[in-house]
Design a protein around this motif. Structure first.
Motif, short mmCIF file in Angstrom:
data_model
loop_
_atom_site.label_atom_id
_atom_site.label_comp_id
_atom_site.label_asym_id
_atom_site.label_seq_id
_atom_site.Cartn_x
_atom_site.Cartn_y
_atom_site.Cartn_z
N LYS A 118 6.98 17.41 3.63
CA LYS A 118 6.68 16.03 3.21
C LYS A 118 6.70 15.09 4.40
N ALA A 119 7.64 15.28 5.29
CA ALA A 119 7.75 14.39 6.45
C ALA A 119 6.51 14.49 7.34
N LYS A 120 6.00 15.70 7.54
CA LYS A 120 4.81 15.87 8.36
C LYS A 120 3.60 15.22 7.69
N SER A 121 3.51 15.39 6.38
CA SER A 121 2.42 14.77 5.64
C SER A 121 2.50 13.25 5.72
N LEU A 122 3.71 12.73 5.66
CA LEU A 122 3.92 11.29 5.74
C LEU A 122 3.48 10.75 7.09
N LYS A 123 3.78 11.47 8.15
CA LYS A 123 3.39 11.05 9.49
C LYS A 123 1.87 11.02 9.64
N LYS A 124 1.20 12.00 9.01
CA LYS A 124 -0.26 12.01 9.09
C LYS A 124 -0.86 10.80 8.40
N TYR A 155 12.27 5.05 -1.92
CA TYR A 155 12.52 5.82 -0.70
C TYR A 155 11.21 6.34 -0.13
N TRP A 156 11.18 6.47 1.17
CA TRP A 156 10.02 7.05 1.83
C TRP A 156 9.95 8.54 1.49
N ASN A 157 8.76 9.00 1.21
CA ASN A 157 8.56 10.32 0.61
C ASN A 157 8.68 11.45 1.64
N PRO A 188 0.81 -1.24 0.00
CA PRO A 188 0.00 0.00 0.00
C PRO A 188 0.83 1.28 0.00
N ALA A 189 1.97 1.27 0.69
CA ALA A 189 2.78 2.49 0.79
C ALA A 189 3.30 2.95 -0.57
N VAL A 190 3.53 2.01 -1.49
CA VAL A 190 3.95 2.36 -2.85
C VAL A 190 2.75 2.87 -3.64
N LYS A 191 1.64 2.20 -3.49
CA LYS A 191 0.44 2.59 -4.24
C LYS A 191 -0.07 3.97 -3.86
N ASP A 192 0.01 4.31 -2.58
CA ASP A 192 -0.52 5.61 -2.16
C ASP A 192 0.54 6.72 -2.13
N GLY A 193 1.77 6.40 -2.54
CA GLY A 193 2.79 7.44 -2.69
C GLY A 193 3.63 7.71 -1.47
#
Length: 619
Positions: free
Chosen positions: A613-619, A587-589, A308-313
């Motif tokens: 990007k990091a804050k968005s990733l945490k959300k 890589y993690w976005n 899922p992490a690849v599919k949702d970016g």
């Protein structure tokens, strides 16, 4: 600090360089030697190019592939496989921490969008005569070690002597033509050579400079159980021996705003985690245990990232195409091993690698076969020898296989079905000529009945999957090839001592025929780890010597490179494997990067942590 790299086990090939003044690379002035009535042009510059001219002129602000205003901060977590037991990259034994060569800055540093071009780092400039018989480096007065002590010419002379006295043997051979290293004053150091040697200037320029105050009373040849005092931008602040190492950026690093460093080394902390193998590491990456992965296994790239992490970016998965000169990745014969001393035997074993089947069945048709020691360069041999190549090869006709004078060798091709009866018949014919015969399914020596058996040494479980089809094909002609899996430390030690029969490694990429080929191929360097196949051949020696003598002759160097390629290929020192024309990265976005990538690397040293990007990733 090279935070992203190919995680190979090969030993470091030390390249080096130095300078002073504000004149451009092309600027020079004629001076008359007091001891000779001969006019010599002295070149002063901010940069040094082994070939051609530097891309970046005097006064450049930063490399084109960086964002000079990139923000600093954040943490980057990386992975590697295996273990480590030392922080001394240059010890004669031990398995060093993956990034331990980054402890020390060098006099000059290479650009990543040029080949063999070096720019100011510790040395702010250099000067040398147009006969390349010496070089003077002018040390930046701001340069300092991590303890705040200044880097001086005494550190440079000490470093060179330390490498010569306590470094590995081939280093002493490599720098044998350095006659003298003299500290002219606190910030000026001169290297004098026994004769003209342009490549030696670049070699000493990239010499990592050691802090004398740390190393004076320590044995440089021994492993280190603690991180040393360094001069680079990062220091180790935490580690678990063999498991992890955390580097922290030095906020007042003296060189962070000089042109060759600006926009690079942007992470506050970088941690390297060690995993047992690539499969375990992939699962850890998908679970978010580390941030960036360069994928070298085609099956994993095709099937292992369906999450899922690849599919949702949240994980970015990219292929970055390139035309970088490729290494000769291969199964390497130890030609000192009795079974492999006959060229016909090595040729026969080459026939048993069915690349087309492997590429279709295991690699998703994503690779190209290695065909040259100069892959992706003009020096790759093609067709029949040119007149210029023949002029080089003819004096050695009696010492060379006749095939060298015909079409260049290319690996055999199959239809990809797995049926290779033609290759098997040809291999058995060659083996029969060499004194081997198939009896009751076992290949035996015709004189003493000894079965043909050897061992393939490896340390990565992912290598086993691509090697088993090769060994099964060998079994079909009666050869038993046993896979021996060891840990990375054992692998490195056995490779260094040439205690192996075959291993999956190879020869590094060569953008052109370089003088460093001497360390890799010449008989004088038979103890060098770079000479993986243990080659001792007078023709190879002579070609390498001619390459060294013709570095300034482009036409001759082209012919010599192609001639060498022909000779090495027809001697079957390796079973060539394959290469990809793209970087496969995931890589993690939570990172950003410059718009432009350097020509000869992924360019991840110029990435930075993106808070948004990091804050968005945490959300």
């Amino acid at each position: 600090m090279q935070i992203f790299k190919a995680w190979g086990l090969g030993m470091l090939l030390i390249p080096l360089i130095g300078i002073t003044g504000s004149m451009s690379h092309a600027e020079s002035k004629a001076v008359t030697s007091s001891s000779e009535s001969k006019s010599v042009s002295i070149i002063r510059s901010h940069a040094f190019a082994k070939r051609g001219e530097p891309k970046y002129g005097e006064g450049f602000k930063s490399f084109d592939y960086v964002n000079p205003e990139a923000p600093k901060g954040g943490q980057l977590v990386l992975s590697t496989t295996g273990t480590y037991d030392s922080f001394n990259r240059y010890a004669s034994r031990g398995d060093s921490e993956i990034n331990s060569e980054a402890f020390y800055d060098s006099l000059m540093v290479a650009s990543e969008d040029e080949i063999g071009v070096y720019y100011s780092l510790i040395a702010q400039s250099l000067e040398y005569p147009d006969d390349y018989s010496w070089v003077i480096f002018h040390i930046n007065h701001k340069a300092k070690h991590q303890d705040g002590e200044p880097i001086t010419s005494e550190d440079v002379t000490f470093t060179f002597q330390k490498f010569m006295d306590e470094g590995v043997a081939f280093v002493r051979q490599k720098y044998a033509e350095v006659e003298e290293v003299v500290a002219i004053d606190e910030h000026t150091v001169k290297f004098s050579f026994s004769g003209p040697n342009k490549d030696l200037i670049s070699s000493v320029a990239s010499l990592p400079i050691l802090p004398k105050q740390y190393w004076a009373e320590r044995d440089f040849s021994e492993p280190l159980k603690e991180p040393p005092l360094g001069s680079g931008a990062y220091r180790v602040v935490d580690f678990k021996m063999g498991q992890s190492a955390t580097y922290e950026r030095i906020t007042d690093y003296w060189a962070q705003d000089i042109p060759s460093r600006r926009g690079l080394m942007n992470f506050d902390r970088i941690r390297y985690d060690y995993y047992r193998d690539g499969t375990v590491a992939l699962e850890a990456f998908k679970a978010g245990e580390f941030d960036f992965r360069q994928e070298n296994v085609a099956k994993q790239w095709a099937e292992g990232y369906k999450v899922p992490a690849v599919k949702d970016g949240r994980i970015i998965k990219e292929e970055l195409s390139h035309s970088i000169p490729q290494s000769m990745q291969a199964f390497v014969f130890n030609t000192q091993f009795e079974l492999f001393q006959d060229r016909r035997v090595r040729q026969a074993i080459n026939l048993m690698l069915d690349f087309e089947w492997l590429n279709k069945t295991l690699f998703y048709s994503s690779y190209s076969r290695n065909e040259s020691y100069f892959e992706n360069t003009p020096y790759k041999a093609t067709g029949k020898p040119t007149d210029a190549e023949l002029a080089i090869l003819e004096p050695f006709r009696d010492q060379l296989p006749e095939e060298v004078f015909g079409p260049v060798w290319r690996p055999n091709k199959s239809d990809g079905s797995g049926r290779i009866r033609g290759a098997m018949r040809e291999a058995l014919s060659l083996l029969k000529q060499a004194g081997w015969e198939l009896k009751n399914g076992i290949l035996r020596n015709t004189e003493n009945g000894t079965p043909f058996e050897f061992e393939i040494l490896m340390y990565s479980p992912s290598t086993e999957r691509i090697t088993l089809p090769f060994t099964r094909n060998l079994e079909r002609i009666g050869i038993k090839a046993e896979l021996r899996m060891v840990d990375s430390t054992q692998f490195l030690n056995r490779m260094r001592s040439r205690d192996f029969e075959m291993l999956p490694q190879g020869y590094g990429a060569m953008p052109y025929p370089m003088t460093d080929m001497k360390i890799i191929w010449h008989s004088e360097y038979i103890e060098s780890t770079y000479n993986q196949a243990g080659v001792q051949d007078p023709v190879i020696d002579a070609l390498v010597e001619q390459i060294e003598a013709n570095q300034e002759n482009d036409e001759m160097l082209l012919a010599l490179g192609r001639a060498f390629d022909r000779v090495a290929l027809w001697n079957f020192y390796v079973v060539p494997q394959w290469h990809s024309d793209s970087f496969r990265i995931a890589y993690w976005n939570k990172f950003s990067r410059p718009d432009k990538r350097p020509k000869y690397s992924i360019g991840t040293d110029s990435w930075w942590y993106d808070n948004t990007k990091a804050k968005s990733l945490k959300k």
